[in-house]
Design a protein around this motif. Sequence first.
Motif, PDB file in Angstrom:
ATOM      1  N   SER A 150       6.051  -2.429   4.526  1.00  0.00           N
ATOM      2  CA  SER A 150       4.126  -2.688   5.632  1.00  0.00           C
ATOM      3  C   SER A 150       3.393  -3.555   5.974  1.00  0.00           C
ATOM      4  CB  SER A 150       3.395  -2.094   4.133  1.00  0.00           C
ATOM      5  OG  SER A 150       1.300  -2.246   4.010  1.00  0.00           O
ATOM      6  N   LYS A 151       2.986  -3.965   6.956  1.00  0.00           N
ATOM      7  CA  LYS A 151       2.940  -4.820   7.908  1.00  0.00           C
ATOM      8  C   LYS A 151       1.061  -5.909   7.126  1.00  0.00           C
ATOM      9  CE  LYS A 151       6.476  -5.315   9.888  1.00  0.00           C
ATOM     10  NZ  LYS A 151       6.575  -3.813   9.309  1.00  0.00           N
ATOM     11  N   PHE A 192      12.414   6.615  10.037  1.00  0.00           N
ATOM     12  CA  PHE A 192      11.807   4.780  11.487  1.00  0.00           C
ATOM     13  C   PHE A 192      11.790   3.554   9.919  1.00  0.00           C
ATOM     14  CE2 PHE A 192       9.495   8.896  11.970  1.00  0.00           C
ATOM     15  CZ  PHE A 192       9.286   9.105  13.763  1.00  0.00           C
ATOM     16  N   ASP A 193      12.661   2.028  11.246  1.00  0.00           N
ATOM     17  CA  ASP A 193      12.630   1.247  10.981  1.00  0.00           C
ATOM     18  C   ASP A 193      11.354   1.025  10.315  1.00  0.00           C
ATOM     19  OD1 ASP A 193      15.389   1.615  10.201  1.00  0.00           O
ATOM     20  OD2 ASP A 193      15.538   0.583  11.538  1.00  0.00           O
ATOM     21  N   ASP A 194      10.884   0.899  11.387  1.00  0.00           N
ATOM     22  CA  ASP A 194       8.879   0.160  10.931  1.00  0.00           C
ATOM     23  C   ASP A 194       7.885   1.520  11.037  1.00  0.00           C
ATOM     24  OD1 ASP A 194       6.414  -0.246  13.311  1.00  0.00           O
ATOM     25  OD2 ASP A 194       7.699  -2.114  13.005  1.00  0.00           O
ATOM     26  N   VAL A 195       6.891   0.682   9.671  1.00  0.00           N
ATOM     27  CA  VAL A 195       6.427   1.654   9.448  1.00  0.00           C
ATOM     28  C   VAL A 195       4.761   2.074  10.385  1.00  0.00           C
ATOM     29  CG1 VAL A 195       4.247   1.899   7.491  1.00  0.00           C
ATOM     30  CG2 VAL A 195       7.095   0.620   6.519  1.00  0.00           C
ATOM     31  N   ALA A 196       4.930   1.123  11.229  1.00  0.00           N
ATOM     32  CA  ALA A 196       3.677   1.686  11.774  1.00  0.00           C
ATOM     33  C   ALA A 196       3.562   2.636  12.860  1.00  0.00           C
ATOM     34  CB  ALA A 196       2.951   0.050  12.887  1.00  0.00           C
ATOM     35  N   ALA A 199       1.862   6.321  13.674  1.00  0.00           N
ATOM     36  CA  ALA A 199       1.871   6.228  14.618  1.00  0.00           C
ATOM     37  C   ALA A 199       2.528   7.870  15.463  1.00  0.00           C
ATOM     38  CB  ALA A 199       1.742   5.929  16.075  1.00  0.00           C
ATOM     39  N   PHE A 200       3.562   8.013  14.748  1.00  0.00           N
ATOM     40  CA  PHE A 200       4.135   9.165  15.301  1.00  0.00           C
ATOM     41  C   PHE A 200       3.248  10.422  14.271  1.00  0.00           C
ATOM     42  CE2 PHE A 200       7.658  12.423  14.889  1.00  0.00           C
ATOM     43  CZ  PHE A 200       8.051  12.543  16.496  1.00  0.00           C
ATOM     44  N   ILE A 214       5.549   9.426   3.837  1.00  0.00           N
ATOM     45  CA  ILE A 214       5.313   8.253   3.091  1.00  0.00           C
ATOM     46  C   ILE A 214       5.428   7.096   3.148  1.00  0.00           C
ATOM     47  CG2 ILE A 214       8.382   7.860   2.756  1.00  0.00           C
ATOM     48  CD1 ILE A 214       6.566   8.225  -0.151  1.00  0.00           C
ATOM     49  N   ALA A 215       4.233   6.408   2.467  1.00  0.00           N
ATOM     50  CA  ALA A 215       3.248   4.673   2.678  1.00  0.00           C
ATOM     51  C   ALA A 215       3.060   4.829   1.596  1.00  0.00           C
ATOM     52  CB  ALA A 215       2.866   5.478   3.747  1.00  0.00           C
ATOM     53  N   PRO A 216       2.667   3.733   1.248  1.00  0.00           N
ATOM     54  CA  PRO A 216       2.350   2.595  -0.081  1.00  0.00           C
ATOM     55  C   PRO A 216       1.166   3.398  -0.410  1.00  0.00           C
ATOM     56  CG  PRO A 216       3.286   1.316   0.814  1.00  0.00           C
ATOM     57  CD  PRO A 216       3.837   1.776   1.862  1.00  0.00           C
ATOM     58  N   THR A 217       0.790   3.641  -1.463  1.00  0.00           N
ATOM     59  CA  THR A 217      -0.630   5.339  -2.089  1.00  0.00           C
ATOM     60  C   THR A 217      -0.908   3.795  -1.292  1.00  0.00           C
ATOM     61  OG1 THR A 217       0.908   5.395  -3.807  1.00  0.00           O
ATOM     62  CG2 THR A 217      -1.346   5.383  -4.215  1.00  0.00           C
TER      63      THR A 217
END
Length: 296
Positions: free
Chosen positions: A104-105, A222-226, A230-231, A241-244
Amino acid sequence: MSHLNYNHLYYFWMVCKQGSLTKAADALFLTPQTVTGQIKALEQRLNGKLTKRNGRTIEPTELGQLVFKYADRMFDLSYEMMDIVNYSQRANLLFEVGVADALSKRLVSQILSTTIPMDGNIHLRCFEATHELLLERLAQHKLDMILSDCAIDSSQNAGLYSKKLGDCSMSFYSATPVEEKEFLNNIAQYKLLIPGSRTSMGRKILEWCDRQGYQPNILGEFDDVALMKAFADAHPETVFIAPTSYPAHHNVLAEFSHIANIKDLKEEFFVIFAERMIQHPAVKSVCDADFSRLFK
């Protein structure tokens, strides 16, 4: 003892490090023929064969292993010297950081904020790639530090160390509201977007699905979370899935609907650095910082 040509020794060292004459020549911006000639000159000086071919790779002979061991220590010390000289003399401290592209950036930016001194005299240069490529660049002294989603085994990576900074749980999100029970009971019916299977989190998700007996319908990795977010925004029928969600991520995920928190899945953050960088002020600031609030 007559003088040893250290350029010849350096070329031999590079061939051993790269495991290939061609790769070493590319790294040195020389032709393979030139590198071969320099190594032959070193062999004549040392009166012995230094390399042997094993298939497509080049390996050091018994004499070559001995020479490489000393050369490795010599050139590692020379890189350490240049690192210390550079960051002690620059008006703006150059700090080159590798960031695993799956992280996560938003969290990475807050971690990197701890490297900025009160006087602001730092020049951050960030490089994003896979964990494996970042380790390779760190070993080549092309990076000062790495932020990654997995640790390293110091016994397999001599001179490199890692420290866990924290972890955060993961959740499923979607642009279209979905009930948690409905999703978990029918997960195969939803098109999933997940981190690439080459990443630590990507592997964890696949292992979690296997343990739960799920047959995931993966639309994309996707290697890039951003890019994944966007997708998902452009394809509201997907689930990712992403950090809560918590304060650091609130604005980032505000447009998405939270489906389910998976406590068994945690994204881990590690700092990785070479032994020579332990006293680097920016590395010390990261290692000494308390990120408990960030990962609460």
